[in-house]
Design a protein around this motif. Structure first.
Motif, mmCIF file in Angstrom:
data_model
loop_
_atom_site.group_PDB
_atom_site.id
_atom_site.type_symbol
_atom_site.label_atom_id
_atom_site.label_comp_id
_atom_site.label_asym_id
_atom_site.label_seq_id
_atom_site.Cartn_x
_atom_site.Cartn_y
_atom_site.Cartn_z
ATOM 1 N N GLY A 26 0.792 -1.218 0.000
ATOM 2 C CA GLY A 26 0.000 0.000 0.000
ATOM 3 C C GLY A 26 0.822 1.265 0.000
ATOM 4 N N VAL A 27 2.113 1.128 -0.290
ATOM 5 C CA VAL A 27 3.011 2.280 -0.284
ATOM 6 C C VAL A 27 3.881 2.255 -1.535
ATOM 7 N N GLU A 28 3.965 3.404 -2.210
ATOM 8 C CA GLU A 28 4.875 3.549 -3.348
ATOM 9 C C GLU A 28 6.034 4.457 -2.942
ATOM 10 N N VAL A 29 7.237 4.098 -3.395
ATOM 11 C CA VAL A 29 8.432 4.847 -3.006
ATOM 12 C C VAL A 29 9.229 5.228 -4.249
ATOM 13 N N GLU A 30 9.638 6.479 -4.307
ATOM 14 C CA GLU A 30 10.505 6.967 -5.382
ATOM 15 C C GLU A 30 11.697 7.668 -4.753
ATOM 16 N N GLU A 31 12.903 7.271 -5.153
ATOM 17 C CA GLU A 31 14.125 7.865 -4.616
ATOM 18 C C GLU A 31 14.888 8.553 -5.736
ATOM 19 N N ILE A 32 15.318 9.793 -5.461
ATOM 20 C CA ILE A 32 16.000 10.608 -6.472
ATOM 21 C C ILE A 32 17.273 11.164 -5.858
ATOM 22 N N ASN A 33 18.382 10.981 -6.541
ATOM 23 C CA ASN A 33 19.636 11.605 -6.118
ATOM 24 C C ASN A 33 19.725 12.993 -6.741
ATOM 25 N N ALA A 34 19.889 13.999 -5.887
ATOM 26 C CA ALA A 34 19.957 15.388 -6.347
ATOM 27 C C ALA A 34 21.287 15.981 -5.908
ATOM 28 N N GLY A 35 22.346 15.591 -6.589
ATOM 29 C CA GLY A 35 23.672 16.058 -6.214
ATOM 30 C C GLY A 35 24.071 15.490 -4.868
ATOM 31 N N ASP A 36 24.360 16.359 -3.913
ATOM 32 C CA ASP A 36 24.747 15.921 -2.573
ATOM 33 C C ASP A 36 23.553 15.748 -1.653
ATOM 34 N N ALA A 37 22.388 15.673 -2.209
ATOM 35 C CA ALA A 37 21.169 15.457 -1.427
ATOM 36 C C ALA A 37 20.385 14.292 -2.031
ATOM 37 N N LYS A 38 19.455 13.784 -1.257
ATOM 38 C CA LYS A 38 18.608 12.678 -1.713
ATOM 39 C C LYS A 38 17.160 13.008 -1.395
ATOM 40 N N VAL A 39 16.292 12.820 -2.377
ATOM 41 C CA VAL A 39 14.868 13.065 -2.195
ATOM 42 C C VAL A 39 14.137 11.724 -2.234
ATOM 43 N N THR A 40 13.384 11.437 -1.190
ATOM 44 C CA THR A 40 12.582 10.212 -1.138
ATOM 45 C C THR A 40 11.115 10.599 -1.054
ATOM 46 N N ARG A 41 10.336 10.156 -2.030
ATOM 47 C CA ARG A 41 8.897 10.422 -2.047
ATOM 48 C C ARG A 41 8.161 9.134 -1.673
ATOM 49 N N VAL A 42 7.481 9.181 -0.563
ATOM 50 C CA VAL A 42 6.706 8.035 -0.081
ATOM 51 C C VAL A 42 5.230 8.384 -0.232
ATOM 52 N N TYR A 43 4.504 7.562 -0.981
ATOM 53 C CA TYR A 43 3.079 7.786 -1.192
ATOM 54 C C TYR A 43 2.304 6.646 -0.542
ATOM 55 N N VAL A 44 1.610 6.939 0.529
ATOM 56 C CA VAL A 44 0.736 5.962 1.180
ATOM 57 C C VAL A 44 -0.630 6.079 0.513
ATOM 58 N N PHE A 45 -0.998 5.062 -0.286
ATOM 59 C CA PHE A 45 -2.180 5.229 -1.130
ATOM 60 C C PHE A 45 -3.406 4.438 -0.693
ATOM 61 N N ASN A 46 -3.324 3.657 0.378
ATOM 62 C CA ASN A 46 -4.540 3.005 0.876
ATOM 63 C C ASN A 46 -4.386 2.712 2.370
ATOM 64 N N GLU A 47 -5.450 2.193 2.966
ATOM 65 C CA GLU A 47 -5.465 1.963 4.410
ATOM 66 C C GLU A 47 -4.505 0.868 4.837
ATOM 67 N N VAL A 48 -4.207 -0.073 3.943
ATOM 68 C CA VAL A 48 -3.234 -1.123 4.266
ATOM 69 C C VAL A 48 -1.867 -0.500 4.521
ATOM 70 N N GLY A 49 -1.456 0.391 3.611
ATOM 71 C CA GLY A 49 -0.189 1.089 3.793
ATOM 72 C C GLY A 49 -0.205 1.973 5.026
ATOM 73 N N SER A 50 -1.333 2.632 5.273
ATOM 74 C CA SER A 50 -1.457 3.515 6.428
ATOM 75 C C SER A 50 -1.267 2.751 7.731
ATOM 76 N N ARG A 51 -1.909 1.580 7.838
ATOM 77 C CA ARG A 51 -1.763 0.771 9.053
ATOM 78 C C ARG A 51 -0.353 0.203 9.184
ATOM 79 N N SER A 52 0.266 -0.118 8.061
ATOM 80 C CA SER A 52 1.585 -0.757 8.096
ATOM 81 C C SER A 52 2.656 0.162 8.666
ATOM 82 N N ILE A 53 2.629 1.447 8.304
ATOM 83 C CA ILE A 53 3.678 2.355 8.784
ATOM 84 C C ILE A 53 3.148 3.412 9.763
ATOM 85 N N GLY A 54 1.855 3.326 10.086
ATOM 86 C CA GLY A 54 1.306 4.233 11.090
ATOM 87 C C GLY A 54 1.212 5.669 10.642
#
Length: 316
Positions: A26-54
């Motif tokens: 229930g969770v989609e994850v996208e990781e992007i390297n932006a030079g000396d930084a890292k961007v992680t986009r976590v999308y909790v898209f349903n109640e299963v994902g919501s319960r799993s990570i609180g």
């Protein structure tokens, strides 16, 4: 009392993966390297994902920028631009919109002063639109801001103050800035999280206050947070892990060290918390450079907010 909370979705996802050995359902994850930084986009898209990570259903963007502790102007500008881009994607403001910026926290406590410091540096324009509209140029939107303090100072729930302002001013969106409590030492003052699910002030230290979210206010609430402290159990756990790693490398590990080595991070943390609780050792730790870091990080966030709201400032 601190309004600091633990709310890094990226940490909740890591804990789940460590325990289960698989990605969160229930969770989609996208990781992007932006030079000396890292961007992680976590999308909790349903109640299963919501319960799993609180975490509530919604978007959680984490910018990990270790260089923030060096306070280099060029690096800070780059992180501010990353923040602007992510905010624009979440806000999607109409041209004639009004945004309320809320700085949560206690301005008398350095580690909890991030929100008020950001508010003091954001460009507010609503009064110009209202009283001297001819003095405002193109490319600006209405912005108002408030640092409402904490319950121990005002005697009023922060959510009640913000709800009253929203009912009166009728903004199109709220941006709330707060300090967080991290479960990793390496993320203190080096991580910025943005989410469209709102905020629960105080939950990181078990001091739950009424939420600021769409359900409570009736408008979108974007939360921006930076971990500024860790608790004593986290420091002890990380110290134990560093000791284990050192013993592995040196080949001097005692025969019974394997027990500790086989424990997960969460198990080590829970054991240490159990040891500390009888001594009422509910301590939080923040770096000695907190004053300087709060000043620089608040500047990064305020500039990111200004550029995201006002097109005229986007390329400055």
């Amino acid at each position: 009392m601190f309004s600091i909370r633990t709310d890094l979705a990226v940490e909740a996802r890591e804990l789940y993966k460590e325990g289960s050995g698989q990605e969160v359902p229930g969770v989609e994850v996208e990781e992007i390297n932006a030079g000396d930084a890292k961007v992680t986009r976590v999308y909790v898209f349903n109640e299963v994902g919501s319960r799993s990570i609180g975490k509530p259903v919604g978007h959680y963007i984490t910018i990990e920028a270790p260089g923030l502790v060096d306070n280099a102007p060029k690096y800070n500008d780059g992180i501010s631009k990353l923040l602007t881009m992510e905010l624009k994607n979440l806000l999607k403001l109409p041209e004639n919109s009004t945004t309320l910026v809320v700085g949560l926290g206690n301005w008398n406590v350095t580690a909890d002063s991030l929100g008020p410091k950001v508010v003091s540096r954001v460009q507010v324009t609503r009064q110009i639109f209202q009283y001297t509209p001819n003095e405002i140029g193109p490319g600006y939107r209405r912005v108002c801001a408030i640092a409402p303090g904490v319950l121990g100072i005002t005697g009023i729930e922060t959510s009640d103050i913000i709800k009253g302002i929203v009912d009166r001013v009728k903004p199109d969106a709220v941006i709330a800035i707060d300090a967080l409590a991290s479960r990793k030492l390496t993320r203190v003052n080096t991580t910025i999280q943005i989410t469209d699910t709102g905020i629960n002030p105080g939950s990181g230290l078990g001091n739950y206050r009424s939420p600021l979210n769409y359900q409570a206010l009736g408008i979108p609430v974007i939360a921006i947070g930076v971990p500024t402290v860790v608790d004593a159990a986290t420091v002890a756990r990380d110290a134990i892990q560093m000791l284990i790693d050192s013993m592995k490398k040196s080949g001097s590990a005692p025969a019974d060290y394997q027990f500790l080595n086989n424990l997960s991070e969460e198990q080590k943390y829970s054991m240490i918390r159990e040891v500390l609780i009888p001594y009422e050792a509910n301590l939080v730790v923040t770096p000695k450079e907190s004053d300087e870091l709060m000043d620089s990080i608040s500047g990064i966030i305020s500039k990111g907010i200004d550029s995201a709201i006002h097109p005229a400032l986007a390329n400055i």
